[in-house]
Design a protein around this motif. Structure first.
Motif, short mmCIF file in Angstrom:
data_model
loop_
_atom_site.label_atom_id
_atom_site.label_comp_id
_atom_site.label_asym_id
_atom_site.label_seq_id
_atom_site.Cartn_x
_atom_site.Cartn_y
_atom_site.Cartn_z
N LYS A 324 90.22 -69.47 -25.66
CA LYS A 324 89.86 -70.36 -24.55
C LYS A 324 90.96 -71.36 -24.24
CE LYS A 324 84.84 -69.99 -25.05
NZ LYS A 324 83.56 -70.70 -25.27
N VAL A 325 91.60 -71.91 -25.27
CA VAL A 325 92.68 -72.88 -25.05
C VAL A 325 93.87 -72.20 -24.37
CG1 VAL A 325 94.39 -74.33 -26.20
CG2 VAL A 325 92.00 -74.41 -26.93
N VAL A 326 94.27 -71.04 -24.89
CA VAL A 326 95.41 -70.33 -24.31
C VAL A 326 95.12 -69.91 -22.87
CG1 VAL A 326 96.85 -68.26 -24.49
CG2 VAL A 326 96.25 -69.53 -26.56
N ASN A 327 93.90 -69.44 -22.62
CA ASN A 327 93.55 -69.00 -21.27
C ASN A 327 93.49 -70.17 -20.29
OD1 ASN A 327 92.81 -66.21 -20.23
ND2 ASN A 327 91.28 -67.47 -19.19
N THR A 328 93.07 -71.33 -20.77
CA THR A 328 93.03 -72.51 -19.91
C THR A 328 94.43 -72.90 -19.46
OG1 THR A 328 91.00 -73.34 -20.94
CG2 THR A 328 92.39 -74.95 -19.81
N ILE A 329 95.36 -72.90 -20.39
CA ILE A 329 96.76 -73.19 -20.04
C ILE A 329 97.29 -72.13 -19.08
CG2 ILE A 329 99.11 -73.40 -20.95
CD1 ILE A 329 97.84 -74.43 -23.57
N ILE A 356 107.59 -71.03 -9.03
CA ILE A 356 107.03 -69.69 -9.06
C ILE A 356 107.31 -69.02 -10.39
CG2 ILE A 356 107.28 -67.36 -8.10
CD1 ILE A 356 107.56 -68.59 -5.36
N THR A 357 108.53 -69.21 -10.90
CA THR A 357 108.89 -68.64 -12.19
C THR A 357 108.00 -69.17 -13.31
OG1 THR A 357 111.20 -68.37 -11.50
CG2 THR A 357 110.76 -68.36 -13.87
N LEU A 358 107.79 -70.48 -13.32
CA LEU A 358 106.95 -71.08 -14.36
C LEU A 358 105.48 -70.68 -14.21
CD1 LEU A 358 108.46 -74.69 -14.62
CD2 LEU A 358 108.66 -72.82 -16.26
N SER A 359 104.98 -70.63 -12.99
CA SER A 359 103.56 -70.32 -12.79
C SER A 359 103.24 -68.90 -13.25
CB SER A 359 103.16 -70.51 -11.32
OG SER A 359 103.88 -69.60 -10.49
N VAL A 360 104.13 -67.94 -12.90
CA VAL A 360 103.91 -66.57 -13.33
C VAL A 360 104.13 -66.44 -14.83
CG1 VAL A 360 104.68 -64.18 -13.09
CG2 VAL A 360 104.51 -65.63 -11.07
N GLY A 361 105.17 -67.11 -15.34
CA GLY A 361 105.46 -67.04 -16.77
C GLY A 361 104.35 -67.60 -17.63
N ILE A 362 103.84 -68.75 -17.26
CA ILE A 362 102.75 -69.36 -18.03
C ILE A 362 101.48 -68.53 -17.94
CG2 ILE A 362 101.24 -71.40 -18.17
CD1 ILE A 362 103.67 -73.06 -17.28
N ASN A 363 101.28 -67.90 -16.79
CA ASN A 363 100.09 -67.06 -16.62
C ASN A 363 100.08 -65.87 -17.57
OD1 ASN A 363 98.79 -64.57 -14.70
ND2 ASN A 363 97.62 -66.44 -14.90
N GLY A 364 101.24 -65.53 -18.14
CA GLY A 364 101.29 -64.45 -19.12
C GLY A 364 100.44 -64.71 -20.34
N GLY A 365 100.08 -65.98 -20.59
CA GLY A 365 99.21 -66.30 -21.72
C GLY A 365 97.82 -65.73 -21.61
N ALA A 366 97.46 -65.24 -20.41
CA ALA A 366 96.13 -64.65 -20.22
C ALA A 366 95.95 -63.39 -21.06
CB ALA A 366 95.89 -64.35 -18.75
N THR A 367 97.04 -62.75 -21.44
CA THR A 367 96.92 -61.57 -22.31
C THR A 367 96.29 -61.95 -23.64
OG1 THR A 367 98.87 -60.55 -21.31
CG2 THR A 367 98.18 -59.70 -23.45
N VAL A 368 96.79 -63.02 -24.26
CA VAL A 368 96.20 -63.52 -25.50
C VAL A 368 94.86 -64.18 -25.21
CG1 VAL A 368 96.48 -65.18 -27.39
CG2 VAL A 368 98.44 -63.84 -26.61
N GLY A 369 94.75 -64.84 -24.05
CA GLY A 369 93.56 -65.63 -23.76
C GLY A 369 92.32 -64.82 -23.45
N SER A 370 92.44 -63.77 -22.61
CA SER A 370 91.23 -63.07 -22.19
C SER A 370 91.35 -61.56 -22.09
CB SER A 370 90.75 -63.61 -20.84
OG SER A 370 91.77 -63.47 -19.85
N THR A 371 92.55 -61.03 -21.88
CA THR A 371 92.68 -59.59 -21.67
C THR A 371 92.17 -58.78 -22.85
OG1 THR A 371 94.60 -59.93 -20.23
CG2 THR A 371 94.30 -57.73 -21.15
N PHE A 435 84.74 -69.05 -18.04
CA PHE A 435 85.09 -68.45 -19.32
C PHE A 435 85.01 -69.47 -20.45
CE2 PHE A 435 88.40 -67.07 -22.44
CZ PHE A 435 87.79 -65.89 -22.85
N VAL A 436 85.44 -70.70 -20.20
CA VAL A 436 85.37 -71.75 -21.22
C VAL A 436 83.92 -72.04 -21.60
CG1 VAL A 436 85.77 -74.22 -21.63
CG2 VAL A 436 87.57 -72.83 -20.61
#
Length: 547
Positions: A324-329, A356-371, A435-436
């Motif tokens: 939940k923490v990783v997905n929130t970030i 744009i680079t940071l937003s897409v890059g940080i969104n990669g945490g969704a793999t650990v967070g929810s995928t 999700f939280v």
């Protein structure tokens, strides 16, 4: 004194399966997403290689082409998960990737014959073939990933997506500008898929016991960790559909995956158009900068992976809290950045690229967070869960390109892109909030193989007048032989007097037991039944009947 667990070699068969999954996702993403660069090259050949045909397609045509993949993709998700359960993930993944290769190789010929309509048609077929891929991948991970390594192996597999996106965004632009032209994008991506199929056929196995090159220690480690009995893989486990669709954690997962799909697809499909229209970048630099966010995503995915693995190994937080923490970030930080991006123009090109680079890059945490949450909820039904989740979530990419095509009537108009980014940000925020509040990484009760059969014990129906005792549909007449049913289904004879003791016990979820005792004097005046069980919340209930 703790006993060390023998896990097999440092690089075992489970790691090889992970590596194969990584390359599979990489090559199919390359073949799937290069369309964002290809359509720009096909409609503006002067910026790439003018020796190849140019087509006069408008923004709506481009939107149809980009979204057409998902018209087919959504229909094979659920069947893909179910077929993977029946026949194994190996044959499913081989078939899907081979079909994708053929579609890629045929694309240039079909476009010259039928224009944008033919391009849409071949991408629909490619979507149909790739729809079964991720359910099969999650089924494969569920068979091969011990619980303690699930985040590590799962994230390593999924990180192939970032590499595939980099190839689709960055390498595709270079190929289009080379002597191969835009047709070379299809040829190279198709060839990569065929090469993967050959390697997969040789080294892939549906599960640990069937693997030819696995060590006994690694096989025992995987099967024991997942609590699988002998011949587990030969059993047909029924799918608890009702329990799945009424599970709050699973419904929360579906909603957050829809939100993730909306925001990420907005970025994936339309970054090249935004760079070309608002930031006025040519296709070669456009392709490189379009790939830059996914380079950041790739790097940050591995940062998230090893950070999460360290936290879990030290048991600093539970897996649920971590996800939940990783997905929130991963969703809320990009949501804020997306709003900011919409207020930038060509004069602030550098800042726009950074955000744009940071937003897409940080969104990669969704793999650990929810995928990977489908495997948490149920390793036995992971493929089916991924099929359901992806079926629903991938209706989203059907809508986003069409909505962008309606909103952005002039791709040079910054205010129109602001609307697109604000909508994506709002969906990111709401989806993660759900999700939280409702998500979980705990294994669900309906994951157990005997979930649909372990509640088959009903209260004893005692018919005193007819001198009969009915237990689970079986009738016992006067002086019945006592039936003692245990977890191993062993029948034992008891004494032959008029008082008999019938006991059935079966293990339920979390090792909680259910017991039913029946005593009956069928020749006498009284029959009693007493049942006692411990439910999922730990409450004890009793029932006594007298006749």
């Amino acid at each position: 004194m703790t006993t060390s667990i023998e896990k097999g070699p440092c690089f075992g068969m489970r790691h090889l399966q992970t590596l194969l999954l990584f390359f599979n996702i990489m090559v199919v993403y390359f073949s799937r997403l290069n369309v964002a660069v290809s359509v720009v090259a096909m409609t503006n050949a002067n910026t790439t290689n003018p020796n190849f045909p140019e087509y006069n397609w408008n923004e709506k045509h481009k939107s149809y082409i980009i979204s057409s993949f998902y018209w087919g993709y959504v229909f094979t998700q659920l069947p893909g998960g179910y077929v993977s359960r029946l026949f194994g993930s190996k044959v499913v993944m081989l078939t899907t990737t081979l079909c994708s290769a053929i579609c890629s190789l045929l694309t240039p010929y079909l476009i010259s014959w039928g224009g944008w309509q033919a391009y849409c048609g071949i991408r629909i077929i490619m979507g149909l073939s790739q729809g079964a891929m991720f359910p099969a991948i999650h089924q494969h991970l569920g068979m091969w990933s011990p619980k303690s390594e699930r985040t590590l192996l799962g994230t390593l597999s999924h990180s192939g997506a970032e590499i595939g996106i980099i190839m689709a965004m960055g390498v595709s632009g270079l190929i289009a500008a080379s002597s191969l032209g835009w047709p070379g994008i299809s040829y190279i991506s198709g060839g990569a898929c065929i090469a993967w199929c050959l390697i997969w056929q040789i080294f892939a196995y549906n599960n640990a016991p069937s693997a030819r090159f696995i060590t006994p220690e690694e096989c025992q480690y995987i099967e024991a960790d997942l609590k699988r009995e002998d011949k587990f893989h030969d059993k047909e486990i029924p799918v608890p559909w009702l329990a799945i669709f009424t599970s709050v954690p699973f419904l929360s997962l579906i909603l957050v995956r829809c939100a993730q799909a909306w925001g990420l697809n907005t970025l994936q499909a339309h970054i090249p158009s935004y760079f070309a229209g608002v930031l006025n970048m040519n296709i070669k630099s456009n392709a490189l900068f379009s790939a830059l966010p996914y380079m950041a995503m790739c790097i940050l995915t591995y940062v998230n992976l090893f950070t999460a693995d360290f936290i879990l190994s030290k048991q600093l937080v539970t897996l649920t809290v971590l996800r939940k923490v990783v997905n929130t970030i991963a969703l809320w930080v990009p949501a804020a950045m997306l709003i900011g991006i919409g207020f930038l123009d060509e004069e602030q090109k550098t800042l726009a690229i950074v955000l744009i680079t940071l937003s897409v890059g940080i969104n990669g945490g969704a793999t650990v967070g929810s995928t990977l949450n489908t495997i948490d909820l149920s390793s036995n039904h992971a493929g089916v869960l991924m099929g359901i989740t992806n079926t629903i979530a991938n209706f989203v990419p059907l809508v986003t390109p069409l909505l962008v095509g309606i909103i952005v009537t002039d791709e040079k108009n910054r205010s129109l892109w602001q609307i697109v980014f604000i909508i994506a940000a709002a969906i990111f925020f709401v989806g993660n909030l759900i999700f939280v509040l409702g998500g979980s990484a705990e294994t669900q009760p309906w994951d157990v193989p005997d979930f649909l059969t372990r509640h088959n014990v009903e209260d004893a129906n005692i018919n005193h007048d007819n001198q009969k005792l009915t237990l689970n549909g079986t009738e016992f007449t006067e002086k019945p032989q006592v039936l003692a049913i245990t977890e191993d289904n062993e029948n034992e004879a008891a004494d032959e007097n008029g008082s008999h003791d019938h006991r059935l016990s079966s293990k339920g979820i979390s090792n909680k037991a259910f017991e039913l005792e029946v005593s009956a004097d069928l020749n006498g005046e009284e029959a009693t039944s007493e049942s006692e069980h411990v439910n999922g919340e730990g409450n004890i209930t009793k029932l006594q009947r007298h006749k």
